[in-house]
Design a protein around this motif. Structure first.
Motif, mmCIF file in Angstrom:
data_model
loop_
_atom_site.group_PDB
_atom_site.id
_atom_site.type_symbol
_atom_site.label_atom_id
_atom_site.label_comp_id
_atom_site.label_asym_id
_atom_site.label_seq_id
_atom_site.Cartn_x
_atom_site.Cartn_y
_atom_site.Cartn_z
ATOM 1 N N ASN A 230 0.803 -1.222 0.000
ATOM 2 C CA ASN A 230 0.000 0.000 0.000
ATOM 3 C C ASN A 230 0.838 1.276 0.000
ATOM 4 O OD1 ASN A 230 -2.444 -1.418 0.032
ATOM 5 N ND2 ASN A 230 -2.425 -1.578 2.269
ATOM 6 N N LEU A 231 2.154 1.133 0.257
ATOM 7 C CA LEU A 231 3.022 2.311 0.264
ATOM 8 C C LEU A 231 3.549 2.584 -1.139
ATOM 9 C CD1 LEU A 231 5.336 2.188 3.408
ATOM 10 C CD2 LEU A 231 3.470 3.770 2.935
ATOM 11 N N PRO A 232 3.517 3.843 -1.592
ATOM 12 C CA PRO A 232 4.082 4.160 -2.903
ATOM 13 C C PRO A 232 5.609 4.099 -2.867
ATOM 14 C CG PRO A 232 3.494 6.169 -1.766
ATOM 15 C CD PRO A 232 2.998 5.039 -0.900
ATOM 16 N N SER A 233 6.210 3.971 -4.030
ATOM 17 C CA SER A 233 7.660 4.116 -4.121
ATOM 18 C C SER A 233 7.991 5.607 -4.090
ATOM 19 C CB SER A 233 8.180 3.505 -5.416
ATOM 20 O OG SER A 233 7.757 4.276 -6.528
ATOM 21 N N MET A 234 9.262 5.927 -3.828
ATOM 22 C CA MET A 234 9.681 7.329 -3.846
ATOM 23 C C MET A 234 9.471 7.932 -5.230
ATOM 24 S SD MET A 234 10.793 8.393 -0.834
ATOM 25 C CE MET A 234 11.948 9.727 -1.120
ATOM 26 N N GLN A 235 9.673 7.119 -6.275
ATOM 27 C CA GLN A 235 9.453 7.618 -7.626
ATOM 28 C C GLN A 235 7.981 7.951 -7.855
ATOM 29 O OE1 GLN A 235 11.427 5.714 -10.930
ATOM 30 N NE2 GLN A 235 12.961 4.783 -9.592
ATOM 31 N N GLU A 236 7.099 7.042 -7.425
ATOM 32 C CA GLU A 236 5.662 7.316 -7.521
ATOM 33 C C GLU A 236 5.297 8.584 -6.767
ATOM 34 O OE1 GLU A 236 2.564 4.026 -7.230
ATOM 35 O OE2 GLU A 236 4.335 3.069 -6.348
ATOM 36 N N ALA A 237 5.997 8.792 -5.639
ATOM 37 C CA ALA A 237 5.683 9.932 -4.771
ATOM 38 C C ALA A 237 6.249 11.243 -5.300
ATOM 39 C CB ALA A 237 6.207 9.670 -3.367
ATOM 40 N N GLY A 238 6.962 11.184 -6.429
ATOM 41 C CA GLY A 238 7.405 12.421 -7.050
ATOM 42 C C GLY A 238 8.887 12.711 -7.005
ATOM 43 N N VAL A 239 9.713 11.764 -6.501
ATOM 44 C CA VAL A 239 11.164 11.969 -6.465
ATOM 45 C C VAL A 239 11.776 11.161 -7.618
ATOM 46 C CG1 VAL A 239 13.270 11.852 -5.095
ATOM 47 C CG2 VAL A 239 11.066 12.216 -3.964
ATOM 48 N N PRO A 240 12.263 11.806 -8.655
ATOM 49 C CA PRO A 240 12.697 11.084 -9.860
ATOM 50 C C PRO A 240 13.940 10.211 -9.643
ATOM 51 C CG PRO A 240 13.298 13.399 -10.012
ATOM 52 C CD PRO A 240 12.434 13.262 -8.788
ATOM 53 N N GLU A 241 13.987 9.081 -10.348
ATOM 54 C CA GLU A 241 15.157 8.193 -10.403
ATOM 55 C C GLU A 241 15.635 7.767 -9.020
ATOM 56 O OE1 GLU A 241 18.198 9.917 -12.802
ATOM 57 O OE2 GLU A 241 16.835 10.399 -14.430
ATOM 58 N N PHE A 242 14.715 7.538 -8.121
ATOM 59 C CA PHE A 242 15.071 7.121 -6.764
ATOM 60 C C PHE A 242 14.896 5.605 -6.669
ATOM 61 C CE2 PHE A 242 15.329 6.681 -2.300
ATOM 62 C CZ PHE A 242 15.822 7.852 -1.752
ATOM 63 N N ASP A 243 15.991 4.872 -6.495
ATOM 64 C CA ASP A 243 15.941 3.414 -6.400
ATOM 65 C C ASP A 243 17.123 2.934 -5.570
ATOM 66 O OD1 ASP A 243 15.498 0.725 -6.707
ATOM 67 O OD2 ASP A 243 16.125 0.628 -8.811
ATOM 68 N N ILE A 244 16.896 2.697 -4.288
ATOM 69 C CA ILE A 244 17.958 2.287 -3.368
ATOM 70 C C ILE A 244 17.500 1.053 -2.600
ATOM 71 C CG2 ILE A 244 19.329 2.953 -1.349
ATOM 72 C CD1 ILE A 244 19.181 5.834 -2.300
ATOM 73 N N THR A 245 18.309 -0.002 -2.663
ATOM 74 C CA THR A 245 17.986 -1.255 -1.982
ATOM 75 C C THR A 245 19.154 -1.690 -1.108
ATOM 76 O OG1 THR A 245 16.581 -1.981 -3.820
ATOM 77 C CG2 THR A 245 17.337 -3.674 -2.298
ATOM 78 N N SER A 246 18.868 -2.129 0.091
ATOM 79 C CA SER A 246 19.892 -2.673 0.981
ATOM 80 C C SER A 246 19.912 -4.190 0.851
ATOM 81 C CB SER A 246 19.589 -2.279 2.431
ATOM 82 O OG SER A 246 20.521 -2.888 3.314
ATOM 83 N N TRP A 247 21.101 -4.757 0.662
ATOM 84 C CA TRP A 247 21.213 -6.209 0.537
ATOM 85 C C TRP A 247 21.915 -6.811 1.746
ATOM 86 C CZ3 TRP A 247 26.148 -8.116 0.641
ATOM 87 C CH2 TRP A 247 27.198 -7.263 0.240
ATOM 88 N N ASN A 248 21.763 -8.122 1.905
ATOM 89 C CA ASN A 248 22.289 -8.827 3.071
ATOM 90 C C ASN A 248 22.994 -10.104 2.615
ATOM 91 O OD1 ASN A 248 21.945 -11.107 5.107
ATOM 92 N ND2 ASN A 248 21.356 -9.395 6.399
ATOM 93 N N GLY A 249 24.165 -10.388 3.174
ATOM 94 C CA GLY A 249 24.893 -11.601 2.808
ATOM 95 C C GLY A 249 25.811 -12.065 3.921
ATOM 96 N N VAL A 250 26.315 -13.288 3.782
ATOM 97 C CA VAL A 250 27.213 -13.877 4.766
ATOM 98 C C VAL A 250 28.590 -14.082 4.133
ATOM 99 C CG1 VAL A 250 27.677 -15.895 6.217
ATOM 100 C CG2 VAL A 250 25.345 -15.000 6.030
ATOM 101 N N PHE A 251 29.623 -13.706 4.885
ATOM 102 C CA PHE A 251 31.009 -13.829 4.438
ATOM 103 C C PHE A 251 31.837 -14.460 5.559
ATOM 104 C CE2 PHE A 251 29.048 -10.355 2.252
ATOM 105 C CZ PHE A 251 29.598 -10.335 0.970
ATOM 106 N N GLY A 252 33.033 -14.889 5.205
ATOM 107 C CA GLY A 252 34.023 -15.304 6.180
ATOM 108 C C GLY A 252 35.334 -14.633 5.824
#
Length: 319
Positions: A230-252
């Motif tokens: 139900n939440l709009p994206s930042m782009q839908e909300a009027g902020v152009p070219e906004f696309d930021i994703t946080s990723w998660n991984g395991v390392f040693g």
């Protein structure tokens, strides 16, 4: 002169006497998290650690080493023995953004680590103090323009830093950045009215959003999140070219035995794709999936370039 039969007998006796190499794991494993208890990564790590312990037959202890934008934990793991008993559940903060956010690092996100498994994504939201007189991103931008320099945004990790600076630049608003050691105290200060807003992962903020102590305005991904449709994206909300994703991984640490890396990848992949566990993770705002070690290694290389571009475009200078 020793005959051939004597040599064979001696070799056989030595083989019997030599101790067999212990199968991994023979003792508990430490899973290091670069953020404080209560952060999104910490919450996911504790669920994964419990499942991994059951699969390996050994304890998996989560150890929080917050500080320096994840660098404290990253350096600790990079310098640990590469024996499979010290692992690192981390995000784009330590392995994508820090090389462009910090002038000097005490670790190399590629050379100092063995990629083990990608675990998923932590979708981020723009949340505000409910007492602010806004109900949308458009209203927030208008309010910020009417009150230049008076609104503040918190950050507890690199995603929050970059998302906030990107929002300010693309919306053309003057808002003050207030960095925090980790996410939980930043959320506390928004709830207390000391900070105006922040970009935060769903996992760390969902409880407060549901309780009404935080107001969510939009997601940071290009499209709506299936976790909060139900939440709009930042782009839908009027902020152009906004696309930021946080990723998660395991390392040693770099140089881990290949058989240990492969075993861990199999077990972590099984955890991420288990329907019950992935549903449990989705309920707290984590989008679980998996990748092979090679895929994760290539992904880290690509993300280093992607985050360098985003940080440059946001006008952030290395500190």
């Amino acid at each position: 002169m020793i005959d051939r039969r004597t040599l064979i007998a001696s070799a056989a006796a030595m083989a019997v006497a030599a101790p067999a190499r212990a199968a991994w794991p023979e003792r508990p494993i430490t899973l290091v998290v670069p953020f404080a208890a209560g952060s999104g990564t910490d919450t996911v790590a504790r669920i994964v650690a419990q499942q991994l312990a059951a699969r390996l037959g050994q304890g998996v202890v989560v150890e929080n080493r917050a500080g320096a934008n994840g660098s404290v934990a990253a350096t600790f793991v990079a310098r640990a023995p590469a024996d499979g008993y010290t692992l690192f559940m981390t995000t784009n903060t330590s392995h994508s953004a820090n090389p462009s956010l910090m002038r000097s690092l005490t670790y190399d996100p590629v050379k100092d680590f063995s990629p083990v498994a990608r675990m998923g994504n932590l979708p981020f939201l723009l949340v505000v103090d409910p007492k602010l007189p806004v109900t949308s991103v458009k209203e927030l931008v208008a309010h910020a323009k009417a009150n230049p320099g008076k609104l503040t945004y918190a950050s507890g990790n690199s995603t929050g830093i970059v998302a906030g600076a990107t929002f300010a630049r693309r919306a053309g608003i003057d808002i003050l950045h207030v960095p925090y050691r980790s996410t939980p105290p930043a959320i506390t200060d928004i709830i207390g009215g000391r900070i105006s807003m922040m970009f935060v992962d769903i996992t760390a903020s969902l409880t407060q959003i549901n309780a009404g102590s935080l107001k969510a305005l939009a997601v940071t991904t290009a499209e709506r999140s299936k976790l909060l449709p139900n939440l709009p994206s930042m782009q839908e909300a009027g902020v152009p070219e906004f696309d930021i994703t946080s990723w998660n991984g395991v390392f040693g640490p770099a140089g881990m035995p290949p058989e240990v890396v492969q075993r861990l990848n199999r077990e972590l992949a099984a955890i991420a794709t288990d329907p019950e566990i992935s549903k449990k993770l989705a309920e707290i705002g984590f989008d679980a999936f998996t990748q092979t070690p090679d895929q994760l290694g290539a992904f880290v290389q690509a993300q280093l370039a992607n985050w360098a571009r985003m940080i440059r475009d946001a006008g952030i200078e290395p500190q």
